[in-house]
Scaffold this motif. Structure first.
Motif, PDB file in Angstrom:
ATOM      1  N   ARG A  96       0.828  -1.205   0.000  1.00 15.59           N
ATOM      2  CA  ARG A  96       0.000   0.000   0.000  1.00 15.59           C
ATOM      3  C   ARG A  96       0.864   1.257   0.000  1.00 15.59           C
ATOM      4  N   LYS A  97       2.035   1.194   0.610  1.00 12.77           N
ATOM      5  CA  LYS A  97       2.945   2.338   0.610  1.00 12.77           C
ATOM      6  C   LYS A  97       3.452   2.615  -0.804  1.00 12.77           C
ATOM      7  N   THR A  98       3.823   1.553  -1.517  1.00 16.64           N
ATOM      8  CA  THR A  98       4.299   1.707  -2.895  1.00 16.64           C
ATOM      9  C   THR A  98       3.170   2.186  -3.805  1.00 16.64           C
ATOM     10  N   ALA A  99       1.974   1.622  -3.634  1.00 16.17           N
ATOM     11  CA  ALA A  99       0.828   2.032  -4.457  1.00 16.17           C
ATOM     12  C   ALA A  99       0.533   3.514  -4.249  1.00 16.17           C
ATOM     13  N   ALA A 100       0.553   3.949  -2.997  1.00 15.14           N
ATOM     14  CA  ALA A 100       0.302   5.364  -2.710  1.00 15.14           C
ATOM     15  C   ALA A 100       1.366   6.245  -3.356  1.00 15.14           C
ATOM     16  N   ALA A 101       2.623   5.829  -3.267  1.00 15.33           N
ATOM     17  CA  ALA A 101       3.702   6.614  -3.880  1.00 15.33           C
ATOM     18  C   ALA A 101       3.543   6.681  -5.397  1.00 15.33           C
ATOM     19  N   LEU A 102       3.185   5.576  -6.026  1.00 18.06           N
ATOM     20  CA  LEU A 102       2.991   5.564  -7.477  1.00 18.06           C
ATOM     21  C   LEU A 102       1.842   6.487  -7.897  1.00 18.06           C
ATOM     22  N   LEU A 103       0.818   6.563  -7.059  1.00 18.06           N
ATOM     23  CA  LEU A 103      -0.326   7.423  -7.349  1.00 18.06           C
ATOM     24  C   LEU A 103      -0.133   8.848  -6.846  1.00 18.06           C
ATOM     25  N   GLU A 104       0.990   9.073  -6.154  1.00 21.50           N
ATOM     26  CA  GLU A 104       1.309  10.379  -5.581  1.00 21.50           C
ATOM     27  C   GLU A 104       0.224  10.848  -4.617  1.00 21.50           C
ATOM     28  N   ILE A 105      -0.207   9.943  -3.750  1.00 17.67           N
ATOM     29  CA  ILE A 105      -1.183  10.247  -2.702  1.00 17.67           C
ATOM     30  C   ILE A 105      -0.643   9.704  -1.389  1.00 17.67           C
ATOM     31  N   SER A 106      -1.282  10.065  -0.297  1.00 13.34           N
ATOM     32  CA  SER A 106      -0.850   9.560   1.004  1.00 13.34           C
ATOM     33  C   SER A 106      -1.340   8.121   1.194  1.00 13.34           C
TER      34      SER A 106
END
Length: 53
Positions: free
Chosen positions: A13-23
């Motif tokens: 979930r941390k990587t997914a958030a970073a890829l989407l540029e969201i928290s």
């Protein structure tokens, strides 16, 4: 996106958030709301829970 550089994969979930540029909190909220499908594990196989949408 399914080109050579952007194959769909399951990520944290941390990587997914970073890829989407969201928290991470926003990503978690999206999963809870059903905006992003929840991944499920069945007998070692990871699938999207699209039936829950």
């Amino acid at each position: 996106m399914t080109d050579e550089n952007h194959r769909p994969v399951f990520v944290s979930r941390k990587t997914a958030a970073a890829l989407l540029e969201i928290s991470v909190d926003t990503f978690d909220s999206w999963v809870l709301q059903g905006f992003v499908p929840r991944a499920t594990i069945n007998r070692g196989q990871i699938t999207l829970a699209l039936a829950d949408r």
